[in-house]
Design a protein around this motif. Structure first.
Motif, PDB file in Angstrom:
ATOM      1  N   GLN A  38      -9.628  -3.578   0.943  1.00 23.16           N
ATOM      2  CA  GLN A  38      -8.714  -2.444   0.942  1.00 23.16           C
ATOM      3  C   GLN A  38      -9.327  -1.296   0.148  1.00 23.16           C
ATOM      4  O   GLN A  38     -10.129  -1.509  -0.758  1.00 23.16           O
ATOM      5  CB  GLN A  38      -7.366  -2.861   0.350  1.00 23.16           C
ATOM      6  N   ASN A  54       0.842  -1.199   0.000  1.00 22.98           N
ATOM      7  CA  ASN A  54       0.000   0.000   0.000  1.00 22.98           C
ATOM      8  C   ASN A  54       0.878   1.249   0.000  1.00 22.98           C
ATOM      9  O   ASN A  54       2.105   1.156   0.008  1.00 22.98           O
ATOM     10  CB  ASN A  54      -1.010  -0.025   1.164  1.00 22.98           C
ATOM     11  N   ARG A  55       0.264   2.421   0.017  1.00 21.38           N
ATOM     12  CA  ARG A  55       1.017   3.670  -0.090  1.00 21.38           C
ATOM     13  C   ARG A  55       1.935   3.938   1.099  1.00 21.38           C
ATOM     14  O   ARG A  55       2.812   4.782   1.028  1.00 21.38           O
ATOM     15  CB  ARG A  55       0.086   4.854  -0.321  1.00 21.38           C
ATOM     16  N   TRP A  56       1.734   3.220   2.204  1.00 21.08           N
ATOM     17  CA  TRP A  56       2.581   3.390   3.392  1.00 21.08           C
ATOM     18  C   TRP A  56       3.690   2.348   3.452  1.00 21.08           C
ATOM     19  O   TRP A  56       4.405   2.243   4.429  1.00 21.08           O
ATOM     20  CB  TRP A  56       1.735   3.354   4.662  1.00 21.08           C
ATOM     21  N   GLY A  57       3.799   1.539   2.415  1.00 19.72           N
ATOM     22  CA  GLY A  57       4.850   0.540   2.349  1.00 19.72           C
ATOM     23  C   GLY A  57       4.521  -0.767   3.039  1.00 19.72           C
ATOM     24  O   GLY A  57       5.374  -1.647   3.144  1.00 19.72           O
ATOM     25  N   GLN A  58       3.296  -0.912   3.492  1.00 24.36           N
ATOM     26  CA  GLN A  58       2.884  -2.151   4.157  1.00 24.36           C
ATOM     27  C   GLN A  58       2.567  -3.206   3.098  1.00 24.36           C
ATOM     28  O   GLN A  58       1.816  -2.948   2.155  1.00 24.36           O
ATOM     29  CB  GLN A  58       1.657  -1.890   5.017  1.00 24.36           C
ATOM     30  N   ASP A  73      -7.215   2.821  -4.335  1.00 24.58           N
ATOM     31  CA  ASP A  73      -5.932   3.514  -4.242  1.00 24.58           C
ATOM     32  C   ASP A  73      -4.998   2.916  -5.284  1.00 24.58           C
ATOM     33  O   ASP A  73      -5.349   1.959  -5.973  1.00 24.58           O
ATOM     34  CB  ASP A  73      -5.344   3.335  -2.840  1.00 24.58           C
ATOM     35  N   TYR A 118      -1.546   0.896  -5.684  1.00 23.95           N
ATOM     36  CA  TYR A 118      -0.673   0.001  -4.927  1.00 23.95           C
ATOM     37  C   TYR A 118       0.546  -0.312  -5.791  1.00 23.95           C
ATOM     38  O   TYR A 118       0.438  -0.356  -7.022  1.00 23.95           O
ATOM     39  CB  TYR A 118      -1.413  -1.296  -4.578  1.00 23.95           C
TER      40      TYR A 118
END
Length: 88
Positions: free
Chosen positions: A59, A33-37, A62, A64
Motif C-alpha cells: 500500500q 485507507n483514505r477512501w474508507g476501504q 499515506d 490510514y
C-alpha cells in the motif's frame, strides 16, 4: 505509535495496537485507507499486525485510520480510534 515503516529492514515492520496483553473476550481491529476501504482486519490479539499490504500488494505511503473494539473478560468494553502513517 504514530507511524510504521514496513520496508523489510527488520525494524518497525508491523502496525499493531500495544497495551492489551490482558485476556480479552473479543478483539476487533480494522485499518482503513483514505477512501474508507478496509485494508486490514484482525479478530485475534495473537496475530502479528498489519504489514502495510492489502490483497498481497504494497500500500502507498499515506495516513490510514483504525478502529479497535475490545471486550475484556469482565465485560467492560473499549473502543479506540486513531490514525497511523505508513512510511516506506
Amino acid at each position: 505509535p504514530s507511524a510504521f515503516t514496513p520496508n523489510s529492514d527488520g525494524k518497525n515492520e508491523l502496525f499493531f495496537e500495544p497495551g492489551f496483553d490482558l485476556d480479552v473476550q473479543s478483539f476487533n481491529m480494522k485499518v482503513f485507507n483514505r477512501w474508507g476501504q478496509m485494508v486490514y482486519r484482525s479478530t485475534s490479539r495473537k496475530q502479528n499486525g498489519w504489514d502495510g499490504t492489502f490483497k498481497g500488494k504494497l500500500q502507498p505511503m499515506d495516513v490510514y485510520t483504525y478502529t479497535l473494539d475490545v471486550v475484556f473478560t469482565d465485560g467492560k468494553k473499549l473502543r479506540k480510534t486513531g490514525d497511523i502513517t505508513l512510511l516506506r
